[in-house]
Design an enzyme around this catalytic site. Structure first.
Site, mmCIF file in Angstrom:
data_model
loop_
_atom_site.group_PDB
_atom_site.id
_atom_site.type_symbol
_atom_site.label_atom_id
_atom_site.label_comp_id
_atom_site.label_asym_id
_atom_site.label_seq_id
_atom_site.Cartn_x
_atom_site.Cartn_y
_atom_site.Cartn_z
ATOM 1 N N CYS A 135 9.038 4.630 -14.016
ATOM 2 C CA CYS A 135 8.860 5.258 -15.111
ATOM 3 C C CYS A 135 7.543 5.688 -15.087
ATOM 4 O O CYS A 135 6.823 6.506 -14.242
ATOM 5 C CB CYS A 135 9.284 4.531 -16.463
ATOM 6 S SG CYS A 135 8.268 3.234 -16.532
ATOM 7 N N SER A 136 6.593 5.776 -16.166
ATOM 8 C CA SER A 136 5.399 6.226 -16.122
ATOM 9 C C SER A 136 4.196 5.242 -15.891
ATOM 10 O O SER A 136 3.425 5.470 -15.204
ATOM 11 C CB SER A 136 4.901 7.056 -17.535
ATOM 12 O OG SER A 136 5.020 6.188 -18.437
#
Lengths: 250, 190
Positions: free
Chosen positions: A210-211
């Protein structure tokens, strides 16, 4: 855990049992000292800091220690990974206590001291090395946690070098619209994973990112539960270390 | 060592309360298992267990429910109406009331799972413990966390007695004198 042990001790007939529910986090938060086990000082994956100044470290130091005298600690703080367990020693209680509090305040989670400082180490028979110091560079590499994929392996997968791997980007479509998506990667936002499970092949290994790794960790748990061979990337993907090819949307 | 002023005490007390939740989760659920089962049968839309993580971007909470082989991770959505989101902290135990909306479970109310001390066990706070250690009050101080956590950093004079060790060795790893003061501590759920 403390209450479970306290309950067991009561069952065993102990009459005077108490529980410190705040535990180690509350203790260290209050500025009280915690000590690393000597064995951990020798073998643990730690940053070991010798806070003494002058000639003392050359005369004798704990092996693997990096010499940053207390006066320089603040300016060197950013060289130390925040997630590294740090163990400190000096030759006086003031320096080691101040450094301990400074590092806690700076956001280091795991900070401990060598019991009894350098003097205590020597008295307990700990190994000492002496002689010139050639480097005070901090070389600490985090060991992968449970379920984590290494950045190298992840990079190979998004470059298409691992054909049996299915890479999921668990960010939202809005984030991808703005920032792009890695090559060879499919976007399934974290909250859609349970209902889109049929899109994830069971016969391939799955990597999730994800981030920063937080959502990927949650996705990992969800997929493990459903019988997938899955790993997640715990890394801020804007970190230059990632260095993975990105498809930028038109 | 010193306390860094009164201002620290309030968050500190709050943290104690929160940590207490994590600390006691395991023992608590063991001790109260029958009651809990009844409660869960009465209201199936309540999950109790440690929070695995929370993502604000995906508005999702992950938590572990059930024990041993029955333990599983569940995912819950949340929204602006979810109460008590501050209690959904990674590693701490919570009680989450939820409702089904379409395919998703939505958390409606989140409460911390507070510590319950076993019968005859009293709580001690950091300052009192520090004073007792400084005054050399005889005690047996034991760290109940896994040994790895003890090795990373433990309280002065503490010995390592993880829960599985005490279960196996029982009184052999505790003082001979049954009236000796014993203090256990841990580090939240993890």
């Amino acid at each position: 855990m403390s209450t479970e042990n306290a309950g067991l001790a009561r069952q065993l007939g102990y009459t005077n049992v108490r529980a410190f529910l705040g535990g180690e986090p509350a203790w260290s938060e209050a500025g009280y000292p915690v000590y690393a086990s000597n064995d951990f000082v020798v073998k643990g994956n730690i940053v070991l800091l010798d806070l003494r100044s002058g000639d003392a470290p050359v005369q004798g130091r704990i092996p693997r220690s990096v010499n940053i005298k207390y006066e320089d600690l603040e300016s060197r703080m950013d060289d130390i990974p925040r997630n590294a367990p740090v163990v400190l020693y000096a030759d006086n209680l003031d320096d080691v206590t101040d450094a301990y509090e400074d590092m806690k305040d700076a956001g280091f989670n795991t900070v401990a001291m060598v019991k009894g400082n350098f003097q205590g180490w020597v008295a307990s028979g700990g190994a000492v090395e002496s002689g010139p110091i050639f480097s005070n560079e901090i070389k600490w590499v985090r060991k992968l946690g449970k379920g984590e994929v290494s950045v190298d392996e992840f990079r190979k997968a998004v470059k298409g070098e691992l054909p049996d791997t299915f890479v999921i980007d668990a960010r939202t479509p809005d984030e991808i619209k703005e920032l792009g998506i890695f090559t060879n990667t499919v976007n399934i936002p974290l909250d859609e994973i349970p209902k889109r499970m049929n899109e994830i092949p069971k016969d391939k290994r799955v990597f999730v990112h994800c981030s920063t790794g937080a959502r990927a960790d949650l996705a990992y748990r969800e997929l493990i539960k459903n019988g997938y061979d899955v790993k997640f990337l715990l890394l801020n993907i804007s970190d230059p270390e990632c260095d993975c090819p990105i498809i930028i949307p038109e | 060592m010193k306390l860094k002023g009164i201002v620290n005490l309030l968050p500190f007390a709050l943290m104690l309360a929160l940590l207490a939740a994590g600390c006691a989760q395991q023992a608590d659920s063991t001790a109260k298992a029958p009651a809990q089962q009844t409660a869960q049968q009465a209201d199936p839309n309540v999950y109790t267990g440690p929070i695995g993580g929370k993502s604000n971007k995906a508005k999702t909470i992950s938590m572990t429910v059930g024990k041993g082989d029955d333990a599983k991770d569940v995912m819950l959505r949340f929204d602006d109406n979810t109460e008590g989101l501050e209690y959904a902290k990674k590693g701490e135990a919570a009680i989450i009331k939820w409702e089904q909306r379409g395919d998703d479970k939505y958390a409606t109310i989140i409460k911390p799972k507070l510590a319950k001390l076993p019968e005859g066990v009293t709580e001690i706070k950091a300052d009192e413990l520090y004073k007792m250690l400084s005054d050399h009050v005889p005690m047996f101080l034991a760290d109940a966390r896994p040994e790895m956590r003890y090795d990373q950093g433990h309280l002065p004079s503490a010995v390592s007695i993880p829960v599985p060790l005490l279960k196996e060795k029982k009184a052999k790893v505790l003082p001979k004198d049954k009236n000796q003061l014993i203090i256990f501590y841990c580090g939240g759920y993890t």
